[in-house]
Design a protein around this motif. Structure first.
Motif, short mmCIF file in Angstrom:
data_model
loop_
_atom_site.label_atom_id
_atom_site.label_comp_id
_atom_site.label_asym_id
_atom_site.label_seq_id
_atom_site.Cartn_x
_atom_site.Cartn_y
_atom_site.Cartn_z
N LEU A 274 -17.73 10.03 -19.54
CA LEU A 274 -17.73 9.45 -20.89
C LEU A 274 -18.42 10.33 -21.92
O LEU A 274 -18.50 9.98 -23.09
N GLY A 275 -18.95 11.48 -21.48
CA GLY A 275 -19.44 12.48 -22.41
C GLY A 275 -20.57 12.03 -23.30
O GLY A 275 -21.58 11.49 -22.85
N ARG A 276 -20.42 12.26 -24.58
CA ARG A 276 -21.46 11.99 -25.58
C ARG A 276 -21.91 10.53 -25.56
O ARG A 276 -23.07 10.22 -25.87
N TYR A 277 -21.03 9.63 -25.18
CA TYR A 277 -21.36 8.20 -25.11
C TYR A 277 -22.56 7.95 -24.21
O TYR A 277 -23.39 7.07 -24.49
N ASN A 278 -22.69 8.72 -23.13
CA ASN A 278 -23.80 8.54 -22.20
C ASN A 278 -25.16 8.83 -22.86
O ASN A 278 -26.19 8.42 -22.34
N VAL A 279 -25.14 9.54 -23.98
CA VAL A 279 -26.37 9.86 -24.71
C VAL A 279 -26.61 8.86 -25.83
O VAL A 279 -27.71 8.37 -26.02
N THR A 280 -25.55 8.53 -26.59
CA THR A 280 -25.72 7.69 -27.78
C THR A 280 -25.51 6.21 -27.52
O THR A 280 -26.04 5.37 -28.26
N GLY A 281 -24.70 5.87 -26.51
CA GLY A 281 -24.35 4.48 -26.27
C GLY A 281 -23.37 3.92 -27.28
O GLY A 281 -23.12 2.71 -27.31
N LYS A 282 -22.79 4.78 -28.12
CA LYS A 282 -21.85 4.33 -29.14
C LYS A 282 -20.41 4.51 -28.66
O LYS A 282 -20.04 5.60 -28.20
N ALA A 283 -19.62 3.46 -28.79
CA ALA A 283 -18.24 3.49 -28.31
C ALA A 283 -17.43 4.61 -28.96
O ALA A 283 -16.54 5.18 -28.32
N GLU A 284 -17.76 4.94 -30.19
CA GLU A 284 -17.00 5.98 -30.90
C GLU A 284 -17.19 7.36 -30.28
O GLU A 284 -16.41 8.29 -30.55
N ASN A 285 -18.22 7.50 -29.43
CA ASN A 285 -18.50 8.79 -28.81
C ASN A 285 -17.94 8.93 -27.40
O ASN A 285 -18.16 9.95 -26.74
N VAL A 286 -17.22 7.92 -26.92
CA VAL A 286 -16.65 7.99 -25.58
C VAL A 286 -15.71 9.20 -25.47
O VAL A 286 -14.82 9.39 -26.30
N GLY A 287 -15.94 10.00 -24.46
CA GLY A 287 -15.05 11.14 -24.20
C GLY A 287 -15.28 12.35 -25.08
O GLY A 287 -14.53 13.33 -25.00
N GLU A 288 -16.31 12.32 -25.92
CA GLU A 288 -16.57 13.47 -26.78
C GLU A 288 -17.45 14.49 -26.06
O GLU A 288 -18.42 14.14 -25.41
N PHE A 289 -17.07 15.76 -26.22
CA PHE A 289 -17.84 16.86 -25.66
C PHE A 289 -18.00 17.95 -26.71
O PHE A 289 -17.18 18.08 -27.63
N LYS A 290 -19.05 18.72 -26.55
CA LYS A 290 -19.35 19.78 -27.52
C LYS A 290 -18.28 20.86 -27.50
O LYS A 290 -17.78 21.26 -26.45
N THR A 291 -17.92 21.34 -28.68
CA THR A 291 -17.01 22.47 -28.80
C THR A 291 -17.72 23.73 -28.32
O THR A 291 -18.74 24.12 -28.87
N GLN A 292 -17.17 24.36 -27.31
CA GLN A 292 -17.78 25.58 -26.78
C GLN A 292 -17.36 26.80 -27.60
O GLN A 292 -16.25 26.86 -28.14
N SER A 293 -18.24 27.77 -27.69
CA SER A 293 -17.92 29.03 -28.37
C SER A 293 -16.79 29.76 -27.65
O SER A 293 -16.72 29.73 -26.42
#
Length: 379
Positions: A274-293
């Motif tokens: 679930l990516g970023r959601y695991n940090v923020t707990g916000k549904a809008e962040n489910v599946g979000e990951f940092k853009t790599q260089s």
């Protein structure tokens, strides 16, 4: 009669323009090469950027400037030297066998070339270890952004049970008992015993020195038009226009330092993350990951947060197809965590010749191997 001649003239001019252009209705490859290698970014063709990206503050690609060191952790040669030794020292782990360099190997472009990394007891993590090259320019850290600073980031692997599996306080006590470290500590911080904060500051200082040499792209846009082939110039222009890469892979680092859901959450299936959601707990962040260089990306396989893509062509083919766009099943109608692929992701309809050009350009962002001999560890 006059109108007829004008119409014929317009038609002939249109044919000339079409025959002259390769990937742009008004610019030929030779003209694109001249503009992009002019040394003046103001002369570049305008990028095709989504309005959402512009609204959030857009910065075009370019060459890297000097890295900045934070006010509370300024660079010193002695601190970087200490950080280098600590980076390679496995005594920061509980078993005394795992160092930072296990997952960020200088022989492997400061990654580990594995799908996911191994740590203590050969336990596997769930995410791919990205390269530390040019980490000095990052603004957020880890795939999910759980660390705000590089100093903070350095503490996570030490305490992670699947990585170094140690407590930073215990690691600090262990290091303070090693006589051979005392001269390093004295030179870097003016004392023979360090706190955990100072140990993390030293590691972060060393990591900020890992700057890649200039790539062929850097030399090209600085004025040397011989550095990129016609195919690579075509790929550069596609990158900033039709291929839409510029929407997320922008700035001099080729990363917007933001988080996006590109459709690889694997929601409800094997490899779910679930990516970023695991940090923020916000549904809008489910599946979000940092853009790599994308700097050095051809040396950093495998790809994505889970390392499931073994080669760059596979990644490009997925983007060309529009990435996964999961649809809700009837049972998921009210699922508030059901992931939605970013609206920045679209089917690109690139021809294979264009995918070839895009891949060729991305490869121009890599440089030769930046190897480093491990230091002799203090005893």
């Amino acid at each position: 009669m006059k109108t007829k001649f004008i119409a014929i003239g317009v038609m002939v001019l249109s044919l000339i323009i079409v025959s002259y252009a390769k990937i742009n209705p008004t610019l030929s490859i030779s003209e694109l090469k001249r503009l992009y290698s002019s040394g003046d970014y103001q002369k570049w063709p305008k990028p095709e950027v989504d309005s959402l990206v512009y609204a959030q503050g857009f910065e075009d690609i370019g060459t890297l400037g000097q890295p900045e060191f934070p006010e509370d952790n300024k660079y010193t040669e002695e601190k970087a030297a200490l950080g280098k030794v600590l980076f390679f020292d496995p005594r920061l782990s509980k078993s005394g066998q795992i160092s930072c360099a296990n997952c960020h190997d200088p022989e492997l472009n400061w990654g580990d070339a594995r799908r996911v990394s191994y740590g203590e007891g050969r336990l596997q993590g769930i995410r791919n270890s990205p390269s530390l090259m040019n980490i000095a320019y990052a603004k957020v850290f880890f795939w999910d952004g759980r660390a705000a600073t590089l100093e903070d980031q350095a503490s996570f692997p030490i305490k992670d049970t699947k990585e170094m599996n140690f407590h930073i306080d215990l690691a600090t006590k262990r290091l303070n008992k090693i006589k051979g470290y005392k001269p390093y500590f004295q030179k870097a911080f003016g004392k023979e015993k360090l706190t955990q904060t100072e140990i993390l500051k030293a590691i972060a200082t060393f990591e900020r020195t890992l700057i890649s040499p200039k790539s062929r792209f850097d030399k090209f846009v600085a004025g040397d038009s011989t550095q990129l082939s016609n195919k690579e110039v075509e790929g550069l222009h596609l990158f900033r226009t039709k291929a839409r890469c510029i929407n997320c892979h922008n700035t001099a680092t080729f990363s917007d330092n933001k988080f996006h859901n590109i459709g690889l959450t694997y929601y409800g299936r094997e490899y779910e993350d679930l990516g970023r959601y695991n940090v923020t707990g916000k549904a809008e962040n489910v599946g979000e990951f940092k853009t790599q260089s994308l700097r050095g990306v051809s040396q950093n396989a495998p790809y994505m947060h889970n390392g499931l893509f073994p080669n760059l062509r596979g990644v490009l083919n997925m983007y060309n197809a529009g990435m996964p766009q999961p649809k809700r099943k009837e049972s998921q109608a009210n699922d508030t965590l059901f992931p939605t692929t970013s609206r920045l992701i679209e089917k690109l309809q690139l021809k294979q010749s264009e995918v070839n050009a895009l891949e060729a350009f991305i490869n121009s962002l890599s440089t030769g191997a930046y190897k480093m001999r491990p230091p002799e560890l203090p005893q």
